[in-house]
Enzyme design. Structure first.
Site, PDB file in Angstrom:
ATOM      1  N   GLY A  91       0.831  -1.201   0.000  1.00 31.92           N
ATOM      2  CA  GLY A  91       0.000   0.000   0.000  1.00 31.92           C
ATOM      3  C   GLY A  91       0.863   1.246   0.000  1.00 31.92           C
ATOM      4  O   GLY A  91       2.105   1.160   0.078  1.00 31.92           O
ATOM      5  N   ASP A  92       0.222   2.394  -0.125  1.00 29.91           N
ATOM      6  CA  ASP A  92       0.927   3.687  -0.132  1.00 29.91           C
ATOM      7  C   ASP A  92       1.933   3.805  -1.266  1.00 29.91           C
ATOM      8  O   ASP A  92       2.949   4.484  -1.129  1.00 29.91           O
ATOM      9  CB  ASP A  92       1.649   3.938   1.211  1.00 29.91           C
ATOM     10  CG  ASP A  92       0.714   3.802   2.381  1.00 29.91           C
ATOM     11  OD1 ASP A  92      -0.396   4.341   2.291  1.00 29.91           O
ATOM     12  OD2 ASP A  92       1.085   3.151   3.373  1.00 29.91           O
ATOM     13  N   GLU A  93       1.651   3.170  -2.386  1.00 28.12           N
ATOM     14  CA  GLU A  93       2.592   3.226  -3.521  1.00 28.12           C
ATOM     15  C   GLU A  93       2.450   4.524  -4.315  1.00 28.12           C
ATOM     16  O   GLU A  93       3.221   4.772  -5.247  1.00 28.12           O
ATOM     17  CB  GLU A  93       2.356   2.040  -4.478  1.00 28.12           C
ATOM     18  CG  GLU A  93       2.623   0.661  -3.899  1.00 28.12           C
ATOM     19  CD  GLU A  93       1.385   0.052  -3.260  1.00 28.12           C
ATOM     20  OE1 GLU A  93       0.365   0.773  -3.154  1.00 28.12           O
ATOM     21  OE2 GLU A  93       1.435  -1.124  -2.864  1.00 28.12           O
ATOM     22  N   LYS A 118      -0.818   5.425  -5.427  1.00 33.68           N
ATOM     23  CA  LYS A 118      -1.891   5.089  -6.379  1.00 33.68           C
ATOM     24  C   LYS A 118      -2.762   6.302  -6.688  1.00 33.68           C
ATOM     25  O   LYS A 118      -3.155   6.518  -7.820  1.00 33.68           O
ATOM     26  CB  LYS A 118      -2.764   3.955  -5.808  1.00 33.68           C
ATOM     27  CG  LYS A 118      -2.025   2.636  -5.695  1.00 33.68           C
ATOM     28  CD  LYS A 118      -2.921   1.528  -5.209  1.00 33.68           C
ATOM     29  CE  LYS A 118      -3.339   1.691  -3.763  1.00 33.68           C
ATOM     30  NZ  LYS A 118      -2.227   1.598  -2.790  1.00 33.68           N
ATOM     31  N   LYS A 153      -2.163   9.396  -6.946  1.00 29.10           N
ATOM     32  CA  LYS A 153      -1.585  10.275  -7.965  1.00 29.10           C
ATOM     33  C   LYS A 153      -1.693   9.653  -9.359  1.00 29.10           C
ATOM     34  O   LYS A 153      -2.082  10.320 -10.318  1.00 29.10           O
ATOM     35  CB  LYS A 153      -0.128  10.553  -7.619  1.00 29.10           C
ATOM     36  CG  LYS A 153       0.435  11.598  -8.525  1.00 29.10           C
ATOM     37  CD  LYS A 153       1.853  11.423  -8.844  1.00 29.10           C
ATOM     38  CE  LYS A 153       2.113  12.095 -10.177  1.00 29.10           C
ATOM     39  NZ  LYS A 153       3.470  12.509 -10.351  1.00 29.10           N
ATOM     40  N   GLY A 187      -5.947   5.924   2.157  1.00 31.90           N
ATOM     41  CA  GLY A 187      -5.718   7.362   2.089  1.00 31.90           C
ATOM     42  C   GLY A 187      -5.026   7.668   0.777  1.00 31.90           C
ATOM     43  O   GLY A 187      -3.847   7.407   0.632  1.00 31.90           O
ATOM     44  N   HIS A 188      -5.789   8.141  -0.212  1.00 28.91           N
ATOM     45  CA  HIS A 188      -5.198   8.425  -1.523  1.00 28.91           C
ATOM     46  C   HIS A 188      -4.917   9.916  -1.647  1.00 28.91           C
ATOM     47  O   HIS A 188      -5.831  10.732  -1.616  1.00 28.91           O
ATOM     48  CB  HIS A 188      -6.128   7.949  -2.645  1.00 28.91           C
ATOM     49  CG  HIS A 188      -6.182   6.454  -2.743  1.00 28.91           C
ATOM     50  ND1 HIS A 188      -7.098   5.770  -3.485  1.00 28.91           N
ATOM     51  CD2 HIS A 188      -5.388   5.507  -2.173  1.00 28.91           C
ATOM     52  CE1 HIS A 188      -6.872   4.466  -3.375  1.00 28.91           C
ATOM     53  NE2 HIS A 188      -5.849   4.289  -2.575  1.00 28.91           N
ATOM     54  N   GLN A 241      -4.930  -0.044  -0.683  1.00 25.90           N
ATOM     55  CA  GLN A 241      -3.894  -0.870  -0.022  1.00 25.90           C
ATOM     56  C   GLN A 241      -3.006  -1.534  -1.095  1.00 25.90           C
ATOM     57  O   GLN A 241      -2.812  -0.947  -2.147  1.00 25.90           O
ATOM     58  CB  GLN A 241      -4.507  -1.909   0.922  1.00 25.90           C
ATOM     59  CG  GLN A 241      -5.141  -1.302   2.162  1.00 25.90           C
ATOM     60  CD  GLN A 241      -6.600  -0.928   2.000  1.00 25.90           C
ATOM     61  OE1 GLN A 241      -7.353  -1.646   1.376  1.00 25.90           O
ATOM     62  NE2 GLN A 241      -7.005   0.178   2.562  1.00 25.90           N
ATOM     63  N   PRO A 256       4.442   7.097  11.068  1.00 28.22           N
ATOM     64  CA  PRO A 256       5.614   7.019  10.195  1.00 28.22           C
ATOM     65  C   PRO A 256       5.623   5.676   9.473  1.00 28.22           C
ATOM     66  O   PRO A 256       5.340   4.639  10.084  1.00 28.22           O
ATOM     67  CB  PRO A 256       6.799   7.113  11.158  1.00 28.22           C
ATOM     68  CG  PRO A 256       6.250   7.203  12.524  1.00 28.22           C
ATOM     69  CD  PRO A 256       4.763   7.159  12.492  1.00 28.22           C
TER      70      PRO A 256
HETATM   71  P1  IMP Z   1      -6.982  -2.354   8.683  1.00 25.07           P
HETATM   72  O1  IMP Z   1      -7.172  -2.355   7.196  1.00 25.07           O
HETATM   73  O2  IMP Z   1      -7.283  -1.035   9.321  1.00 25.07           O
HETATM   74  O3  IMP Z   1      -7.662  -3.507   9.344  1.00 25.07           O
HETATM   75  O4  IMP Z   1      -5.408  -2.586   8.956  1.00 25.07           O
HETATM   76  C1  IMP Z   1      -4.757  -3.795   8.615  1.00 25.07           C
HETATM   77  C2  IMP Z   1      -3.336  -3.534   8.123  1.00 25.07           C
HETATM   78  O5  IMP Z   1      -3.386  -2.890   6.856  1.00 25.07           O
HETATM   79  C3  IMP Z   1      -2.531  -2.591   9.026  1.00 25.07           C
HETATM   80  O6  IMP Z   1      -1.170  -2.988   8.974  1.00 25.07           O
HETATM   81  C4  IMP Z   1      -2.676  -1.243   8.362  1.00 25.07           C
HETATM   82  O7  IMP Z   1      -1.613  -0.372   8.649  1.00 25.07           O
HETATM   83  C5  IMP Z   1      -2.665  -1.657   6.905  1.00 25.07           C
HETATM   84  N1  IMP Z   1      -3.374  -0.722   6.030  1.00 25.07           N
HETATM   85  C6  IMP Z   1      -4.701  -0.541   5.913  1.00 25.07           C
HETATM   86  N2  IMP Z   1      -4.974   0.402   5.003  1.00 25.07           N
HETATM   87  C7  IMP Z   1      -3.798   0.818   4.505  1.00 25.07           C
HETATM   88  C8  IMP Z   1      -3.427   1.760   3.487  1.00 25.07           C
HETATM   89  O8  IMP Z   1      -4.249   2.396   2.833  1.00 25.07           O
HETATM   90  N3  IMP Z   1      -2.092   1.887   3.263  1.00 25.07           N
HETATM   91  C9  IMP Z   1      -1.166   1.151   3.940  1.00 25.07           C
HETATM   92  N4  IMP Z   1      -1.466   0.279   4.879  1.00 25.07           N
HETATM   93  C10 IMP Z   1      -2.766   0.101   5.156  1.00 25.07           C
END
Ligand code: IMP
Length: 424
Positions: A12-14, A16, A18, A40-41, A224, A304
């Protein structure tokens, strides 16, 4: 554009948001198909920065219809707030947003349950969830006790379901000796949000299939990334949905036969937020430097992000599972100042070398990365607008990661703005 699925190749957080924003220039329909407001995009347009959690990133393109598909879990309070705040900032939404009648809803008790589960996990077992209630809402869906968005169209029915469900959860909270849901207070908020959201709720399966049969351009916007997928990810350190390409079909109601294109978004290095294994993580000054330069802080929780080198082992497996046709490499500019850059080309697990991503999370935890080192370019790339304009060593680095990941690169991003993106 045709019918394209865009997914995250890593944790996740690649970036996307943008890439989706750039691709949606000519798209008719943009669909979110899984996850919820854990995502969070980030989209930067000129000097304005927007962080979207539930609304598809296509909302910034005036013509795009934006769909929240049946595979998404929707927190009505969060969605109401997001729509209002976008409108306040001048984004015109109107009838362009549609929410699937079949999407499941998240309520306060799901968020509380999420926190309770995390609190009860011992050190080393914590998942580090976003505490948005995502896991408990999907659990209710699978347990066949969830409440769907269609109930927002009938407030009496919704109230009955909500109160029954809150009571069920309160029994659990009472037994666990933790605070219970204030059902009346919550219902006030939920009913207000439901009244507000009702106009967006419709059978989005029809909208999507109609668009596909009319040969419109559709973009499926993954949230994600692959290694957070509940089936393929580093289980149990995952989210609760299918973040991979196939999730686009179950999460929207479009048959797989329509999917023509898969774009895999991948950072030029790796990050992870939350707990769980991360073989190439850098816990030293280099990790700190990448975090600072790349502004690596979670868009939803502000946490972080853990930073590390590019991991060809997990990337190759991910490109295979997702059927990636083209990679979109983001944040290349973050590596600009480094004298040398490492790429993980194998794992050593309990003394044995492997180039295949293990399915056992314990093996991934034990994996010691084997690196190859490439020279850096130590020049700024953020002004480049074509592959040829990149420094030679940056070109070599990109060619190498593409070769190792087993997928061609189609897009490169060298900065947060729309224009800092180019196609190959
Ligand atoms: P949940 O989706 O809130 O249940 O979290 C499960 C795992 O996915 C945790 O390690 C979160 O930090 C991670 N996670 C959930 N949504 C994101 C995202 O949009 N970006 C990065 N990590 C995510």
């Amino acid at each position: 554009m045709a019918i394209t699925v865009l997914v995250g190749v890593q944790w996740g957080d690649e970036g996307k948001g943008k890439i989706i924003d750039v691709l949606t220039e000519k798209v008719d329909v943009v669909v979110r198909f899984q996850g919820g407001n854990n995502a969070g995009h980030t989209v930067e347009i000129g000097k304005e920065k927007f962080v979207l959690h539930l609304v598809p990133s296509g909302i910034f393109r005036r013509k795009a219809t934006c769909i929240i598909g049946n595979g998404v879990v929707v927190d009505p309070l969060a969605l109401e707030e997001e729509i209002i705040s976008l409108e306040k900032r001048g984004v015109k939404i109107g009838k362009r947003l549609q929410v699937s009648t079949r999407s499941h809803l998240i309520f306060a008790y799901h968020r509380m349950m999420d926190a309770m589960h995390e609190g009860s996990r011992s050190e080393g077992k914590k998942i580090g969830t976003t505490k948005r209630g995502i896991g408990p809402a999907y659990a209710d869906k699978m347990s066949r006790i969830g409440i769907r968005a269609l109930e927002m169209l009938d407030l009496k029915r919704l109230e009955k379901s909500f109160r029954e469900h809150a009571e069920y959860y309160n029994k659990i909270f009472k037994a666990a000796k933790i605070e219970q849901v204030d059902t009346d207070a919550e219902w006030k908020k939920v009913s207000k949000a439901a009244r507000f959201l009702g106009k967006y709720v419709t059978d989005t399966v029809l909208t999507i299939n109609e668009a596909a049969s009319e040969k419109k351009d559709i973009l499926f916007e993954g949230a994600q990334g692959m290694w957070l997928d509940v089936d393929y990810g580093t289980y149990p350190f995952v989210t609760s949905s299918n973040t991979t390409t196939s999730g686009a079909c179950t999460g929207s109601g479009l048959s797989p036969k329509y999917i023509e294109n898969v774009v895999g978004v991948i950072k030029a290095y790796t990050t992870r937020v939350g707990e769980g294994p991360f073989p190439t993580e850098l816990k030293d000054e280099m990790g700190e430097l990448i975090r600072k330069t790349g502004r690596e802080f979670g868009a939803t929780t502000g946490r972080p992000r853990r930073c590390g080198w590019f991991d060809a082992i997990s990337s190759r497996y991910s490109c295979m599972v997702n059927g990636v046709d083209r990679l979109a490499v983001t944040k290349l500019d973050v590596l600009d100042m480094l004298p040398e850059i490492k790429i993980c080309t194998a794992y050593r697990i309990n003394g044995k070398k492997t180039t295949v991503m293990p399915s056992d999370t314990e093996d991934i935890t034990a994996a010691v990365p084997v690196y190859e080192t490439m020279p850096g370019w130590q020049q700024t790339t953020s002004n480049a607008r074509s592959f040829k304009q990149l420094p030679k060593n940056a070109q070599k680095y990109l060619k190498r990661i593409s070769e190792l990941a087993g997928s061609k690169i189609g897009i490169i991003s060298v900065g947060p703005n729309r224009d800092q993106t180019f196609y190959i």
